[in-house]
Motif scaffolding. Structure first.
Motif, PDB file in Angstrom:
ATOM      1  N   THR A  90     -10.997   8.466  -0.133  1.00 44.60           N
ATOM      2  CA  THR A  90     -11.914   7.464  -0.696  1.00 44.60           C
ATOM      3  C   THR A  90     -11.422   7.012  -2.073  1.00 44.60           C
ATOM      4  OG1 THR A  90     -13.358   9.232  -1.487  1.00 44.60           O
ATOM      5  CG2 THR A  90     -13.950   8.197   0.612  1.00 44.60           C
ATOM      6  N   ARG A  91     -10.759   7.915  -2.793  1.00 42.01           N
ATOM      7  CA  ARG A  91     -10.213   7.502  -4.100  1.00 42.01           C
ATOM      8  C   ARG A  91      -9.054   6.525  -3.916  1.00 42.01           C
ATOM      9  NH1 ARG A  91     -10.801  13.324  -7.332  1.00 42.01           N
ATOM     10  NH2 ARG A  91     -13.051  13.112  -7.582  1.00 42.01           N
ATOM     11  N   PHE A  92      -8.264   6.748  -2.881  1.00 35.93           N
ATOM     12  CA  PHE A  92      -7.197   5.789  -2.559  1.00 35.93           C
ATOM     13  C   PHE A  92      -7.828   4.422  -2.254  1.00 35.93           C
ATOM     14  CE2 PHE A  92      -3.924   4.555   0.898  1.00 35.93           C
ATOM     15  CZ  PHE A  92      -3.103   3.911  -0.005  1.00 35.93           C
ATOM     16  N   TYR A  93      -8.927   4.431  -1.497  1.00 35.16           N
ATOM     17  CA  TYR A  93      -9.627   3.184  -1.206  1.00 35.16           C
ATOM     18  C   TYR A  93     -10.057   2.480  -2.493  1.00 35.16           C
ATOM     19  CZ  TYR A  93     -10.467   2.137   3.743  1.00 35.16           C
ATOM     20  OH  TYR A  93     -10.333   1.720   5.039  1.00 35.16           O
ATOM     21  N   CYS A  94     -10.527   3.261  -3.463  1.00 35.56           N
ATOM     22  CA  CYS A  94     -10.971   2.649  -4.722  1.00 35.56           C
ATOM     23  C   CYS A  94      -9.819   1.881  -5.367  1.00 35.56           C
ATOM     24  CB  CYS A  94     -11.480   3.714  -5.690  1.00 35.56           C
ATOM     25  SG  CYS A  94     -13.015   4.472  -5.174  1.00 35.56           S
ATOM     26  N   CYS A  95      -8.602   2.420  -5.262  1.00 33.86           N
ATOM     27  CA  CYS A  95      -7.437   1.746  -5.864  1.00 33.86           C
ATOM     28  C   CYS A  95      -7.246   0.373  -5.234  1.00 33.86           C
ATOM     29  CB  CYS A  95      -6.166   2.565  -5.672  1.00 33.86           C
ATOM     30  SG  CYS A  95      -6.162   4.162  -6.481  1.00 33.86           S
ATOM     31  N   PHE A  96      -7.155   0.326  -3.903  1.00 32.83           N
ATOM     32  CA  PHE A  96      -6.847  -1.004  -3.361  1.00 32.83           C
ATOM     33  C   PHE A  96      -8.064  -1.904  -3.308  1.00 32.83           C
ATOM     34  CE2 PHE A  96      -7.987   0.460   0.840  1.00 32.83           C
ATOM     35  CZ  PHE A  96      -7.251   1.604   1.127  1.00 32.83           C
ATOM     36  N   SER A  97      -9.259  -1.318  -3.356  1.00 30.52           N
ATOM     37  CA  SER A  97     -10.454  -2.153  -3.454  1.00 30.52           C
ATOM     38  C   SER A  97     -10.463  -2.895  -4.798  1.00 30.52           C
ATOM     39  CB  SER A  97     -11.697  -1.275  -3.318  1.00 30.52           C
ATOM     40  OG  SER A  97     -12.845  -1.996  -3.633  1.00 30.52           O
ATOM     41  N   THR A 131      -0.735   0.790  -5.967  1.00 27.05           N
ATOM     42  CA  THR A 131      -1.489   1.161  -4.764  1.00 27.05           C
ATOM     43  C   THR A 131      -0.564   1.351  -3.563  1.00 27.05           C
ATOM     44  OG1 THR A 131      -3.431  -0.016  -5.548  1.00 27.05           O
ATOM     45  CG2 THR A 131      -3.288   0.344  -3.197  1.00 27.05           C
ATOM     46  N   LEU A 132       0.330   0.417  -3.365  1.00 28.84           N
ATOM     47  CA  LEU A 132       1.220   0.521  -2.202  1.00 28.84           C
ATOM     48  C   LEU A 132       2.194   1.682  -2.347  1.00 28.84           C
ATOM     49  CD1 LEU A 132       1.895  -3.290  -1.571  1.00 28.84           C
ATOM     50  CD2 LEU A 132       0.342  -1.784  -0.312  1.00 28.84           C
ATOM     51  N   ARG A 133       2.583   1.979  -3.579  1.00 26.26           N
ATOM     52  CA  ARG A 133       3.469   3.138  -3.787  1.00 26.26           C
ATOM     53  C   ARG A 133       2.741   4.437  -3.443  1.00 26.26           C
ATOM     54  NH1 ARG A 133       6.116   6.463  -2.994  1.00 26.26           N
ATOM     55  NH2 ARG A 133       7.745   7.534  -4.166  1.00 26.26           N
ATOM     56  N   ILE A 134       1.461   4.505  -3.808  1.00 28.05           N
ATOM     57  CA  ILE A 134       0.669   5.687  -3.431  1.00 28.05           C
ATOM     58  C   ILE A 134       0.625   5.789  -1.905  1.00 28.05           C
ATOM     59  CG2 ILE A 134      -1.629   6.744  -3.471  1.00 28.05           C
ATOM     60  CD1 ILE A 134      -2.069   5.258  -6.197  1.00 28.05           C
ATOM     61  N   GLY A 135       0.465   4.646  -1.250  1.00 32.39           N
ATOM     62  CA  GLY A 135       0.433   4.643   0.212  1.00 32.39           C
ATOM     63  C   GLY A 135       1.699   5.246   0.796  1.00 32.39           C
ATOM     64  N   ARG A 136       2.840   4.873   0.240  1.00 32.42           N
ATOM     65  CA  ARG A 136       4.094   5.425   0.767  1.00 32.42           C
ATOM     66  C   ARG A 136       4.176   6.931   0.510  1.00 32.42           C
ATOM     67  NH1 ARG A 136       9.808   5.474  -1.000  1.00 32.42           N
ATOM     68  NH2 ARG A 136       9.355   3.997  -2.671  1.00 32.42           N
ATOM     69  N   ALA A 137       3.723   7.346  -0.670  1.00 31.67           N
ATOM     70  CA  ALA A 137       3.729   8.793  -0.953  1.00 31.67           C
ATOM     71  C   ALA A 137       2.843   9.531   0.050  1.00 31.67           C
ATOM     72  CB  ALA A 137       3.255   9.041  -2.382  1.00 31.67           C
ATOM     73  N   MET A 138       1.728   8.913   0.434  1.00 33.07           N
ATOM     74  CA  MET A 138       0.858   9.552   1.436  1.00 33.07           C
ATOM     75  C   MET A 138       1.562   9.620   2.789  1.00 33.07           C
ATOM     76  SD  MET A 138      -2.788   7.928   0.350  1.00 33.07           S
ATOM     77  CE  MET A 138      -3.782   8.763   1.574  1.00 33.07           C
TER      78      MET A 138
END
Ligand SMILES: Cc1cc2nc3c(=O)[nH]c(=O)nc-3n(C[C@H](O)[C@H](O)[C@H](O)COP(=O)(O)OP(=O)(O)OC[C@H]3O[C@@H](n4cnc5c(N)ncnc54)[C@H](O)[C@@H]3O)c2cc1C
Length: 556
Positions: A308-315, A365-372
């Motif tokens: 949900t915190r990841f969602y907050c980033c791209f939201s 945000t997208l970099r966090i996505g790749r790390a995930m």
């Protein structure tokens, strides 16, 4: 009788110098930074899906439905006409339409339905586009997405719930989840006496049968002060057993096909996010099943909170992008003092600064996505995802309210009026900073990640080193950050400034490596410069304003 003169012919109604309606937006094709970022971070294979969804999410019809769903807030219907407690919430039809569009397009479950490298990145892009017209529906989407890793800790329960969460059918019926074609989930952590401090929870859970522990049935009694999306089919919540604070799945309907004892007391009257219902809930002898290990409830539910915190980033990045698009449109068409606003030097500074912030938020945000994505198989990437999510959650959500406010101001008076989308974006912006851990709590979480995950800081610093030599200010900022991280004195007191430095340095490193020089130079000259105070429109002379504005413009 003198015939009435039609209003349209009155001289005062000859409307000039007002922008045309923006019309349908193509949220994929018109966003160069998004397309480049998704390809760079590994989600390029989803391009066709994202392209199709960009047109769906950007259609005027979706923006209008979002407007309706937010104007006509949900209403509680606690009882039926016979006085039977039914705990229902009624939504405007537009809300249901938006939920159906989001779920049909896998906004809550794309990453789980297409588990391969780049899935989290593509998921983020999908949601980023949907959040531009509508933030309220994103709340149940975020929780439905984020709950999956927590449910996987308890396969006996997860196996029966996860298929419904991965469905592409929105089924709003209030019936047992097993009879439905799709399901959504929420989360109740916050109680009146403590939200951030979840260990102050007072809800108690007692084993309902002979067995106890993970996967066993319990009865819960207590209250929850913030329960968003209360029409979800089930919720994760926390309650104390004799062993300690534990995590439970609480469904709307018990396995016996009875309504569970969930008592919605009232709905919150919120600043923004008004299409989404947020409620207060009492639990009295409420049926639940334990998820994760007994006494390890915080750890289990944090599996969900990471998502949900990841969602907050791209939201928040999405709110920035849409505010910027609106500001660019208005200033392109509006004249003041013999020039289009977008040609006025000071307005160009504001627009370019908004564009730089927006691109920096998206890149992080997208970099966090790749790390995930990579974190599934790589410990260093997982540690980076852990710490960068907290850093991004703090900084991107913190920058968004000022950004939407400034984009609103670009419109002058009309931006403040509800006919425009700007008041809705503005009201939506603060919530991402408050929920899922408010600013201070997130900064303390950054410190926690630093000390508990030994791989986190090294992984973070590797990201910065990858950009070494690309910009002198960035190199200096990296050294200054290392000094900060090596200084243990008063770290808690300094947690915000350390997190801010981490965020801006990481954003700078990403932009220096991947964005056009106009963007990265402007970012480093301002955010990593000596005189930056944070207000928008303060980029120094020498910045390539034309290139930045051109790149951000939907027509580019
Ligand atoms: C619209 C909306 C919907 C929500 N929906 C949900 C939901 O569905 N489920 C759910 O569980 N919760 C939900 N929440 C609750 C939200 O997650 C909490 O409000 C939030 O986490 C803060 O908790 P709190 O309100 O108890 O504030 P507190 O914990 O009292 O914190 C108040 C302030 O103190 C700061 N603070 C706390 N501890 C420290 C510390 N040690 N040092 C320094 N500062 C500190 C915080 O950062 C915050 O700024 C929702 C909130 C909102 C606004």
């Amino acid at each position: 009788m003198i015939p009435l003169k039609p209003l349209a012919n009155l001289p005062t109604h000859d409307v000039t110098n007002m922008p045309p309606h923006l019309g349908d937006q193509d949220l994929w094709r018109e966003d160069v930074a998004l397309r480049e970022g998704v390809a760079r971070e590994g989600g390029g294979w989803a391009g066709a899906r994202l392209a199709a969804f960009g047109r769906i999410a950007g259609a005027v019809e979706i923006f209008e439905k979002a407007d309706q769903a937010n104007r006509h807030s949900p209403e509680i219907k606690a009882f039926d006409r016979n006085g039977m407690r039914i705990n229902q919430v009624e939504f405007h039809p537009a809300y249901h339409d938006l939920m159906a569009v989001a779920i049909a397009n896998e906004v809550p479950n794309f990453a789980w339905n297409h588990p391969k490298p780049g899935a989290q990145v593509a998921h983020a892009a999908l949601t980023y586009m949907f959040n531009q017209p509508e933030g309220g529906v994103l709340c149940p989407m975020a929780m439905t997405y984020a709950v999956v890793p927590a449910l996987r800790t308890t396969p006996g329960v997860g196996d029966s719930w996860i298929p419904g969460l991965l469905s592409t059918v929105y089924d709003p019926r209030d019936i047992p989840a097993g009879e439905k074609t799709g399901a959504t989930m929420g989360m109740f952590m916050t109680e009146k006496q403590g939200g951030s401090d979840v260990r102050s929870n007072t809800t108690r859970a007692a084993a309902a049968g002979q067995t106890s522990g993970q996967g066993a049935e319990y009865r819960l009694t207590g209250h929850k002060f913030f329960c968003s999306a209360p029409m979800s089919d089930a919720f994760l919540t926390l309650a104390y057993t004799d062993v300690g604070l534990s995590c439970f799945l609480v469904p709307r309907w018990t396995p016996d096909g009875e309504r569970n004892n969930l008592f919605i007391q009232r709905l919150k009257d919120k600043l923004g996010n008004r299409s989404n219902a947020s409620s207060e809930m009492e639990l009295q002898d409420t049926w639940g099943v334990m998820i994760g290990a007994e006494g390890r409830g915080v750890r289990t539910i944090l599996e969900m909170v990471q998502g949900t915190r990841f969602y907050c980033c791209f939201s928040s990045a999405a709110l920035m992008r849409q505010g910027l698009v609106q500001a660019l449109h208005h200033t392109t068409h509006r004249m003041a003092f013999q020039k289009k606003l977008i040609q006025q030097p000071l307005m160009r500074n504001v627009l370019a600064d908004l564009a730089v912030e927006s691109e920096a938020a998206l890149a992080l945000t997208l970099r966090i996505g790749r790390a995930m994505d990579q974190g599934v198989a790589d410990e260093g990437a997982a540690a980076l995802a852990r710490i960068a999510t907290a850093v991004g959650k703090y900084w991107i959500t913190k920058r968004a309210p000022g950004h939407t406010y400034e984009a609103m101001e670009c419109h002058g008076g009309p931006g403040y009026i509800e006919d425009s989308i700007m008041p809705r974006l503005y009201r939506e912006a603060p919530v991402n900073s408050i929920w899922e851990g408010s600013g201070n709590v997130i900064c303390l979480d950054v410190l926690r990640a630093m000390f508990r995950e030994k791989a986190a800081v090294p992984a973070f610093l590797r990201e910065l080193e990858a950009a070494r030599g690309g910009n002198a200010r960035l190199d200096a900022a990296t050294e200054a950050l290392k000094d900060e991280l090596n200084n243990p004195a008063d770290l808690e007191l300094r947690a915000r400034s350390v997190t801010e430095m981490m965020a801006t340095t990481l954003q700078g490193a990403l932009l220096v490596q991947h964005a056009p020089a106009a963007i990265s130079d402007a970012f480093c000259a301002s955010r990593l410069g000596a005189r930056w105070m944070g207000a928008y429109g303060t980029l120094p002379a020498g910045v390539d304003f034309a290139a930045i504005i051109e790149r951000a413009s939907p027509a580019s």
